[in-house]
Design an enzyme around this catalytic site. Sequence first.
Site, mmCIF file in Angstrom:
data_model
loop_
_atom_site.group_PDB
_atom_site.id
_atom_site.type_symbol
_atom_site.label_atom_id
_atom_site.label_comp_id
_atom_site.label_asym_id
_atom_site.label_seq_id
_atom_site.Cartn_x
_atom_site.Cartn_y
_atom_site.Cartn_z
ATOM 1 N N TYR A 278 0.795 -1.226 0.000
ATOM 2 C CA TYR A 278 0.000 0.000 0.000
ATOM 3 C C TYR A 278 0.827 1.274 0.000
ATOM 4 O O TYR A 278 0.294 2.349 -0.240
ATOM 5 C CB TYR A 278 -0.981 0.005 1.182
ATOM 6 C CG TYR A 278 -2.287 -0.615 0.793
ATOM 7 C CD1 TYR A 278 -3.079 -0.024 -0.189
ATOM 8 C CD2 TYR A 278 -2.729 -1.797 1.361
ATOM 9 C CE1 TYR A 278 -4.261 -0.601 -0.585
ATOM 10 C CE2 TYR A 278 -3.910 -2.384 0.976
ATOM 11 C CZ TYR A 278 -4.679 -1.781 0.006
ATOM 12 O OH TYR A 278 -5.841 -2.341 -0.386
ATOM 13 N N GLU B 205 -5.167 -29.611 9.812
ATOM 14 C CA GLU B 205 -5.299 -28.858 8.556
ATOM 15 C C GLU B 205 -6.291 -27.713 8.705
ATOM 16 O O GLU B 205 -6.081 -26.642 8.185
ATOM 17 C CB GLU B 205 -5.742 -29.810 7.427
ATOM 18 C CG GLU B 205 -5.967 -29.078 6.107
ATOM 19 C CD GLU B 205 -6.457 -29.978 4.985
ATOM 20 O OE1 GLU B 205 -6.307 -31.199 5.101
ATOM 21 O OE2 GLU B 205 -7.002 -29.447 4.010
ATOM 22 N N ASP C 120 -7.168 -33.771 5.784
ATOM 23 C CA ASP C 120 -8.243 -34.416 5.028
ATOM 24 C C ASP C 120 -7.671 -35.587 4.233
ATOM 25 O O ASP C 120 -6.512 -35.590 3.864
ATOM 26 C CB ASP C 120 -8.861 -33.425 4.027
ATOM 27 C CG ASP C 120 -9.759 -32.428 4.722
ATOM 28 O OD1 ASP C 120 -10.065 -32.664 5.913
ATOM 29 O OD2 ASP C 120 -10.139 -31.438 4.090
#
Lengths: 676, 429
Positions: free
Chosen positions: B172, B258, B310
């Site tokens: 920025y 996770e 997963d």
Amino acid sequence: MDTEGSSGSPEEPKKAKRGRSKTPQKSNESLLKQKSPAEFFAENKNIAGFDNPGKSLYTTVRELVENSLDSAESISELPVIEIAIEEISKSKFNTMIGLVDRERVDKELYDDFESTKAREKRLAKEARIQEIQAKNVALGKKLKEAATVKGVKGRGEAAFFRVTCKDNGRGMPHDDIPNMFGRVLSGTKYGLKQTRGKFGLGAKMALIWSKMSTGLPIDIVSSMRGQNYVSFCRLDIDIHRNIPHVHLHEKRENKDHWHGAEIQVIIEGNWTTYRSKILHYMRQMAVITPYAQFLFKFISDTADKNVTIRFARRTDVMPPVPPETKHHPSAVDLLLIKRLITETSKKNLLQFLQHEFVNIRKSYAERLIGEMGPDFSPKMSVKSLTSQQIVRIHQLFRQAKFDDPSGDCLSPAGEYNLRLGIIKELQPDLVATYAGSPQVFEGHPFIVEAGISLGGKDVKQGLNIFRFANRIPLLFEQGADVITRTALKRINWNSYKINQMQDKIGVFVSIVSTKIPFKGTGKEYIGDDITEISSAVKSAIQQCCLQLKSKIVKRLQARERQERKRNLNRYIPDASRAVMEVLQQMAHDPEAKQLHSDKEDDEILKKVASQEISEMTLRECLTQHVEQVDYEMALEYATQSGVNEEPREAIYLNSLEGSHNFFNFHSPVFVFRLIP
Amino acid sequence: MSEKKRRRSEAATTSKKPRPSSSYAESLRKQLKPDSEILASLRLFSASSSSSSKTPDLTLADLDPSSSSSSISVSDRSSTSVKLSIERLFLSLARSILSINGFSFSIPSRSSSHHLFLPHLDRLVLLRSKPSSRPFSSLSTVRKATVTARVLSLVHAVLLRGIHVTKRDLFYTDVKLFGDQSQSDGVLDDVSVMLGCTRSSLHVVASEKGVVVGRLIFSDDGDRIDCTKMGIGGKAIPPNIDRVSDLESDALFILLVEKDAAFMRLAEDRFYNRFPCIIVTAKGQPDVATRLFLKRMKVELKLPVFALVDSDPYGLKILSVYMCGSKNMSYDSFNLATPDIKWLGVRPSDLDKYQVPEQCRLPMTDQDVKAGKDLLEEDFVKRNEGWVRELETMVRTRQKAEIQALSSFGFQYLTEVYLPLKLQQQDWL
């Protein structure tokens, strides 16, 4: 007339289907009825492209224009074609047919009658709109165009048009005119060659449509070369018997040795919805036939709707008239063999095979006959063949190997003409064309030509696809067409530096063949399931793209060269500011000065501190550097590319007609002729 | 009526269906030994693993002198030394500019063809190649050269003031020039490689992403943090690893999770009190700070790390980033990669082992299968036979499942049965 003559055309299965489908319908009467071809097409006019009034107007124009082109080309005359569509108002139409306009007496009888309730509703709505507008005016808002409240449109509001098409073609023999127009499925274009029309339907369908919608006859004026009279014929068709019904057939004086034909038909149509289609058709026709001159007019009572477009001739080079060719043995069926046998003048089997088909030489014919079996011999009479024997010949034709038919019998538009047409009508920035070599699909030769254009007038962003089959533009059912699908799905435009979404790309593909494998009944698109054709289309487009790519790359380089300086200069302020910030911080940081003991560095920091070196100094230095680099690169570019410019396009000057008075201005090298 | 009846009877059968499997799940619960036994065995494992990992961390140079010259590795450097290199660089730039030669940066290439997995090091490394030059005078690089100069000047200003900024902050400060944060981020990595220092040494950090909870006490910028008293949300992992010091823990293992959802379940159930552990999540793909933090814990506390991801190719990909580093940051893989993470669950074989009901399994898309097959080609998978077997099972059955699939047996099944049983059986790969 031998209607079976439309060999291999989709007409045969269709007729067979008609026989089957009609009989069960009437089965409750269990009465066997016969239907004439004219009746069949009157009932199924969508087959020939007469789905609705609008489409009928379009198809009428199309058929007349194509007939005119064929006629002029057949005598190697550069076509000059004038088409006029004249809008006829209902009252004008009524007076024309001698019907008195009647006032409505029983108003409630009509579909568009406005009941009191509906009127109150409408008036209330109008009052509300007026109120809002008054408010807007009071508030000083911009006044919008008052939405005109349209009355309920009635059903019977048909529009009528007089379509006139005049050409400079061959004309028609005086005595043949009634049969050429008044009998469906009769024609001069049957036979195996590349033609625009095929079924012998076009002009007759227009006549059937006029009979169905207006009941008015068709006017034909025609004269052949060297005839001292003009034939005038006014006729309509007896649909039930498929025979012409002649009103007037006479010879008139031919004062200015005109030859050609002028056909005038009055039909129901719809200009509003099919205006753009008709104009597109004319424009695309002008692209594919740049050697023709078209004058298109639309005339109506309201002057601002009138349209006059002239498509000028751009070249004198005309593709040769496609010759009629003999059948290829792998493309014949049983019926066709039987017909060839009845028509042939050859006596024995050997001669028959040798002369009625392409690619069967004498020695090959002998080998074929030997292969047919012991009950065949070269000397046997061809007319005495039994139907079993004919089946055997057919089977052998299917299995034996024959050379592919040559493309000599085809008459493609020609790469040169295609290019001229594109340049003439689109005026693109870049154009590339390519003509493929003849290829074969099911015993019929075909040639694919393609052109790709970038930019130009009246071209929208993205892909604009122009399809031509046997030099006729195809406008409908674009989605399923092999050309559309190939251009959209199988060409990676990006790899040719073409932006599929933003560039104005014109894709022109023309396919000519002795038999175009149209899909559907309307002869409007070619299916995507024929690998021979789709791969030929793909490679033709790719060839064009390859040509374009090198041009585009050159242009990009040139543009880059022009913009290099500007683009580099754009970053100078940011870069010099970044460097200067660090230098200044170092200059004001006593620690840093100590750490960088290098003499030269020290000097720079001192100069920064004393503001001898400022951001502006850095900017100037960078600007100088960019100038230098740009100069070097420009030199390099010039030495690499040399001074060769794009090849110049030849200009075509229309020859002046008639004699003119002129002055000659002489110079040692040329004569300049001024026509005042 | 009959139809209604049929539907009801159907509903009855479907509701009956999971019952045998859920009763099976309950039977698994009965297999659980008392916590004390599990803890004892864990303690044993933890002790053995900490003794085995006593071998010092190998650097490239230690292993093979030739490989150190062929690959690039960066190290932490003090802010003054980084500042000095930037100043030297800018002085040379200034000299070049003043002599009308423009300027140019020389940056080692970070393209994917220059990455290599070294099995003996257990991580990705960036190969040394001919550095690409980034001159101001070329149209293709003028932008990057300018952005690089600007990023360097900003980093210099940050170092001068001795503060830290986030990547977003950096972006920025000159939005108009950078245009897109991915550009300034990419150049920042280039600058790291060019100066041969880690991104943390540039004092530019990413915003907080990772969370930690459990039996861990550490100092964050001098404040003592007890991660057992951080509520359910946990303590955000400081983006600036320099602030972290004095790690203390009585945990037996580190549990890498996770996803946020599973993390919350574990935190709310105070799983770390039943089995002393430290629970970490980066909520998806791990950021630099989380990876540095994990590495730090692993090295200083010498605890085994278990991963709960997963059962799909992406879970394994995330695991691979923890273990051997990402391609984007391969130049710093020495500091970022935490080798030797055990894959605890949810593994493809668990789906049948725990009889996860059909409705909780998802079919793999063609893309998933392709990702799975690609993983099978990766060296870090090939090295571990168990992983290859699991991955092959996944690709063969074309089924995937999330950690949440276990919730079909009850929301707390994960913490009450699944994990304890896994730990009891030492069922990790």
